[in-house]
Design a protein around this motif. Structure first.
Motif, PDB file in Angstrom:
ATOM      1  N   ILE A 318      24.814 -23.279  29.300  1.00 32.99           N
ATOM      2  CA  ILE A 318      24.864 -21.829  29.089  1.00 32.99           C
ATOM      3  C   ILE A 318      23.974 -21.170  30.131  1.00 32.99           C
ATOM      4  O   ILE A 318      22.815 -21.546  30.302  1.00 32.99           O
ATOM      5  N   GLY A 320      23.020 -17.277  32.174  1.00 36.73           N
ATOM      6  CA  GLY A 320      23.248 -15.836  32.168  1.00 36.73           C
ATOM      7  C   GLY A 320      22.012 -15.033  32.493  1.00 36.73           C
ATOM      8  O   GLY A 320      20.922 -15.566  32.758  1.00 36.73           O
ATOM      9  N   LEU A 339      33.315  -8.164  32.785  1.00 35.14           N
ATOM     10  CA  LEU A 339      33.894  -9.503  32.829  1.00 35.14           C
ATOM     11  C   LEU A 339      34.439  -9.822  34.214  1.00 35.14           C
ATOM     12  O   LEU A 339      34.365 -10.966  34.674  1.00 35.14           O
ATOM     13  N   GLU A 343      33.248 -12.877  36.624  1.00 38.85           N
ATOM     14  CA  GLU A 343      34.208 -13.797  37.237  1.00 38.85           C
ATOM     15  C   GLU A 343      34.046 -13.829  38.753  1.00 38.85           C
ATOM     16  O   GLU A 343      34.145 -14.890  39.381  1.00 38.85           O
ATOM     17  N   VAL A 378      29.417 -21.649  29.765  1.00 38.74           N
ATOM     18  CA  VAL A 378      29.333 -20.275  29.268  1.00 38.74           C
ATOM     19  C   VAL A 378      28.487 -19.470  30.242  1.00 38.74           C
ATOM     20  O   VAL A 378      27.353 -19.839  30.543  1.00 38.74           O
ATOM     21  N   PHE A 380      27.036 -15.555  30.697  1.00 41.40           N
ATOM     22  CA  PHE A 380      26.890 -14.336  29.910  1.00 41.40           C
ATOM     23  C   PHE A 380      26.049 -13.306  30.648  1.00 41.40           C
ATOM     24  O   PHE A 380      25.291 -13.625  31.568  1.00 41.40           O
ATOM     25  N   PHE A 387      30.908  -5.760  23.392  1.00 41.05           N
ATOM     26  CA  PHE A 387      31.055  -7.218  23.432  1.00 41.05           C
ATOM     27  C   PHE A 387      32.475  -7.564  23.840  1.00 41.05           C
ATOM     28  O   PHE A 387      33.442  -6.983  23.343  1.00 41.05           O
ATOM     29  N   SER A 388      32.595  -8.514  24.749  1.00 39.10           N
ATOM     30  CA  SER A 388      33.910  -8.951  25.188  1.00 39.10           C
ATOM     31  C   SER A 388      33.785 -10.337  25.792  1.00 39.10           C
ATOM     32  O   SER A 388      32.715 -10.717  26.286  1.00 39.10           O
ATOM     33  N   THR A 389      34.873 -11.099  25.759  1.00 35.58           N
ATOM     34  CA  THR A 389      34.857 -12.459  26.301  1.00 35.58           C
ATOM     35  C   THR A 389      36.123 -12.698  27.115  1.00 35.58           C
ATOM     36  O   THR A 389      37.128 -11.995  26.975  1.00 35.58           O
ATOM     37  N   ARG A 390      36.078 -13.724  27.931  1.00 37.80           N
ATOM     38  CA  ARG A 390      37.231 -14.130  28.729  1.00 37.80           C
ATOM     39  C   ARG A 390      37.099 -15.601  29.073  1.00 37.80           C
ATOM     40  O   ARG A 390      35.997 -16.086  29.355  1.00 37.80           O
ATOM     41  N   ILE A 391      38.206 -16.306  29.038  1.00 35.64           N
ATOM     42  CA  ILE A 391      38.243 -17.707  29.481  1.00 35.64           C
ATOM     43  C   ILE A 391      38.828 -17.729  30.872  1.00 35.64           C
ATOM     44  O   ILE A 391      39.923 -17.215  31.121  1.00 35.64           O
TER      45      ILE A 391
END
Length: 396
Positions: A318, A320, A339, A343, A378, A380, A387-391
């Motif tokens: 992890i 960030g 995000l 990336e 991960v 961050f 709050f938001s996530t992406r793979i």
């Protein structure tokens, strides 16, 4: 009597040593960090060049372009983005002395922005296919193109360092959760006291949901715990600013300490400093001092960690920050989604490319610690608007 439920345990490693070992030597120039970055990234970029273009084109140093004529060649260099709206100390002094009023801006891109490439000896203006809208100063890249003369280079194609190899995600026999918190803003804690109490009650299992709560292995608090907005600075006769420690700030530290005291009795907690927390302002930020948290510091479950922060939980990596690099990328480019910024950091293989140009950092000389050596599982960034996530999957 209800059955006692044990919290899940994981093997934790703090991998942030390189962010805690900076020296206090400010006698060196900031160009050193760019040279160190370019030298280390050149090795990665040469591998990318071989994969994408093979050996069809010679790799030429910028200062050698004018000596010989090549139909096409590849150059490896750092990007520099010339932006007329970029803040500068001269503009700030002009505003302070009321010579030239400056507009208040929070975004610094303009249609007149121009891209350049530079190494330790030369700078060229870029023309062609490379779109600078989503780029910032400090990115290392390889460019395929032609020298047009008069300090201009026509870009036909380009490649960044890309994702570093990632070890396979470890398999877990059961779900394990990590809680991320940021922007707690304890200077205004009176506005959300019920929320804090509800959080503690939930983590302790008093609200039920034992199956989920017992699988929470760690809490990572990613900065701006004391305040989300900086205190107002008072201009002095020397045109320098200073902030007198307010009573509100002192009380917010005490309240945060009490909140940590309750958390640390329940679960392991990692506390990162943020932009507006009592730590050094420039990156990497050192861990906040234990003396500020006399109640919670007695627990081994409290870990004061730096910003950026890198750790592993049962080999799950992890990595960030408290959000400053993402914010800076969005201020000096057309990137609007955090995000997307994260990336891009993976594609550029750099956590904070705009440092030290527009983001303060230590004047490193031999090595750039913000280069991503190990691709995390991960990534961050704290203190975002939602709050938001992406793979994402690493691609060449």
């Amino acid at each position: 009597m209800s059955e006692t439920i044990e919290r899940v345990s994981v093997n934790y490693k703090n991998l942030s040593q390189k962010f805690s070992e900076q020296t206090s030597d400010y006698n060196k120039q900031y160009c050193g960090i760019y040279l160190a970055r370019l030298k280390e990234m050149e090795t990665l970029l040469r591998k990318r060049i071989e994969i994408k273009w093979g050996d069809r084109h010679p790799i030429i140093k910028l200062h050698k372009l004018a000596e010989e004529q090549y139909d096409k060649c590849v150059v490896i260099a750092m990007l520099f983005k010339d932006q007329k709206l970029k803040p500068s100390i001269l503009k700030q002094l002009a505003e302070a002395t009321k010579l030239t009023p400056q507009p208040i801006l929070h975004h610094f891109t303009d249609d007149s922005d121009q891209l350049f490439i530079e190494d330790e000896l030369q700078r060229y203006q870029l023309l062609g296919t490379l779109n600078g809208k989503n780029l910032v100063t400090g990115i290392a890249c390889a460019l395929l193109g032609t020298d047009m003369g008069k300090g201009k280079f026509m870009v036909e194609d380009y490649v960044f360092a890309g994702y570093r190899p990632q070890v396979e995600i470890p398999l877990f026999s059961e779900d394990i959760f990590v809680i991320f918190l940021s922007g707690l803003d304890f200077v205004n804690h009176q506005n959300f006291i019920p929320n804090l109490e509800l959080c503690i009650h939930w983590l302790s299992g008093m609200l039920g949901d034992d199956e989920t709560v017992s699988r929470i292995a760690r809490i990572i608090i990613a900065g701006n715990s004391m305040r989300t907005k900086a205190e107002k600075q008072k201009l002095t006769m020397m045109m320098t600013s200073r902030i007198v420690e307010s009573q509100d700030s002192i009380e917010s530290v005490k309240t945060f300490d009490y909140f940590l005291l309750q958390l640390c009795q329940l679960v392991d907690v990692d506390v990162m400093p943020g932009e507006n927390d009592p730590s050094n302002h420039i990156l990497p930020q050192k861990p906040m001092h234990y003396c500020m948290f006399p109640q919670s510091a007695v627990y081994k479950s409290l870990n004061q960690v730096p910003n950026p922060y890198f750790c592993s939980l049962d080999e799950l990596k992890i990595f960030g920050t408290s959000g400053q690099p993402v914010r800076d990328i969005m201020r000096f480019s057309e990137v609007t989604d955090p995000l997307d910024a994260l990336e891009y950091c993976l594609k550029w293989n750099h956590l904070a490319p705009s440092a030290p140009d527009t983001l303060g950092c230590f004047p490193y000389y031999d090595k750039d610690p913000f280069i991503i050596d190990d691709c995390p599982h991960v990534l961050f960034a704290g203190n975002q608007t939602e709050f938001s996530t992406r793979i994402v999957t690493g691609q060449f």
